[in-house]
Write an enzyme that holds these catalytic residues in place. Sequence first.
Site, PDB file in Angstrom:
ATOM      1  N   GLU A  27     -65.681  -1.526  70.074  1.00 23.06           N
ATOM      2  CA  GLU A  27     -64.708  -0.430  69.954  1.00 23.06           C
ATOM      3  C   GLU A  27     -64.035  -0.127  71.287  1.00 23.06           C
ATOM      4  OE1 GLU A  27     -65.661   3.597  70.395  1.00 23.06           O
ATOM      5  OE2 GLU A  27     -67.806   3.309  70.045  1.00 23.06           O
ATOM      6  N   LYS A 161     -76.944   9.925  69.335  1.00 21.88           N
ATOM      7  CA  LYS A 161     -77.101  10.818  70.485  1.00 21.88           C
ATOM      8  C   LYS A 161     -77.478  12.214  70.025  1.00 21.88           C
ATOM      9  CE  LYS A 161     -74.452   9.794  74.073  1.00 21.88           C
ATOM     10  NZ  LYS A 161     -73.083   9.479  74.422  1.00 21.88           N
TER      11      LYS A 161
HETATM   12  N1  PSU Z   1     -71.075   8.828  70.259  1.00 22.08           N
HETATM   13  C1  PSU Z   1     -71.504   8.312  71.411  1.00 22.08           C
HETATM   14  N2  PSU Z   1     -70.605   7.677  72.226  1.00 22.08           N
HETATM   15  C2  PSU Z   1     -69.282   7.534  71.863  1.00 22.08           C
HETATM   16  C3  PSU Z   1     -68.866   8.088  70.621  1.00 22.08           C
HETATM   17  C4  PSU Z   1     -69.793   8.719  69.854  1.00 22.08           C
HETATM   18  O1  PSU Z   1     -72.670   8.416  71.731  1.00 22.08           O
HETATM   19  O2  PSU Z   1     -68.467   6.960  72.617  1.00 22.08           O
HETATM   20  C5  PSU Z   1     -67.422   7.901  70.188  1.00 22.08           C
HETATM   21  C6  PSU Z   1     -67.322   6.695  69.231  1.00 22.08           C
HETATM   22  O3  PSU Z   1     -66.079   6.083  69.396  1.00 22.08           O
HETATM   23  C7  PSU Z   1     -67.404   7.354  67.866  1.00 22.08           C
HETATM   24  C8  PSU Z   1     -66.609   8.621  68.122  1.00 22.08           C
HETATM   25  O4  PSU Z   1     -66.880   6.585  66.822  1.00 22.08           O
HETATM   26  O5  PSU Z   1     -66.997   9.027  69.429  1.00 22.08           O
HETATM   27  C9  PSU Z   1     -66.911   9.698  67.102  1.00 22.08           C
HETATM   28  O6  PSU Z   1     -66.009  10.742  67.224  1.00 22.08           O
HETATM   29  P1  PSU Z   1     -65.964  11.903  66.101  1.00 22.08           P
HETATM   30  O7  PSU Z   1     -67.267  12.613  66.247  1.00 22.08           O
HETATM   31  O8  PSU Z   1     -64.794  12.734  66.486  1.00 22.08           O
HETATM   32  O9  PSU Z   1     -65.780  11.212  64.793  1.00 22.08           O
END
Ligand code: PSU
Length: 304
Positions: A27, A161
């Site tokens: 990604e 996380k």
């Molecule tokens: N969680 C992590 N590191 C990240 C992300 C999430 O530990 O870099 C990033 C990823 O790209 C994930 C996005 O798909 O954040 C999720 O964002 P949201 O919660 O807005 O869907």
Amino acid sequence: MINKDLILISSEVQHALDANLPIVALESTIISHGMPWPQNANTAKLVDEEVRKYGAVPATIAIRDGKCLVGLRDEDIDYLGQTPGVWKVSLRDMPYVIAKKLPGATTVAATMRIASMVGIKIFATGGIGGVHRGATDTMDISADLTEMAHTNVAIVAAGVKSILDIGLTLEYLETSGIPVVTYGQDAFPSFYSSKSGFQSPLRMDSPQEMASLLQSKWDLGLNGSVLIANPIPKEFEMDQKAIEVHILDALQEANRLNIKGKEVTPFLLKAIAAHTHGESLEANIALIKNNAKVASQIAVALYQ
Ligand code: PSU
Ligand code: MN
């Protein structure tokens, strides 16, 4: 039918697709919104090398000039890493960013959808999005989870996380029919730590076993992802209690500043990185490399 003119595949990835070679998708939100410059671009390039080292072809995914890019040039990685205002693109943002020809870094949800459009089956990242703490009030649940429920791309991540509600995220994964397999241990990992206080629903001990689980799932027509949780290497692990203090601080700050919607995850990640100084960044780089390695090994096993 998907309009293939909206997808630009690098020659390296196209060759791998034509020759039926193992490929690992990566990604780009991690580059634009997950780490500071220049560590972000350096890590992206290191991760590409790690995938190649273990026998697969890396395919980092992003959006530029009205197209979904599959396989980035170093120049694209540097652009995403240092240009202010690159969009964080989850599924709902894709049509807007493509139509307006804006630069976009793809989240897990958008990356896996684009990967599946071209036939890539394995994807390595750091951590997936999930159910946020307090989601019973805010309904803040990442589109990563809804996307994982129906797109056939397996994700290797270092667990979830603990900025998120790990228990609720595991429940959501169960409801969606997404197998959660931890590599080599019984405990479910929480990104910076190899433990989370939760047991992993499933455990497997080799890339071959995990590849055969994927094959069985998809052969049965059971659509959707598999979350392969790969614990952070021991030497980079951080103390769970110490991290929790920073997470609580970051959540409080987000609340105070009224951070909402797509800004929540990047805000929390940035605040924790700042509070832990370099340590969390070093851990982050180590675990992503480790995930790229395992994803590559699974991709190789899947294509044998
Ligand atoms: N969680 C992590 N590191 C990240 C992300 C999430 O530990 O870099 C990033 C990823 O790209 C994930 C996005 O798909 O954040 C999720 O964002 P949201 O919660 O807005 O869907
Ligand atoms: Mn959200």
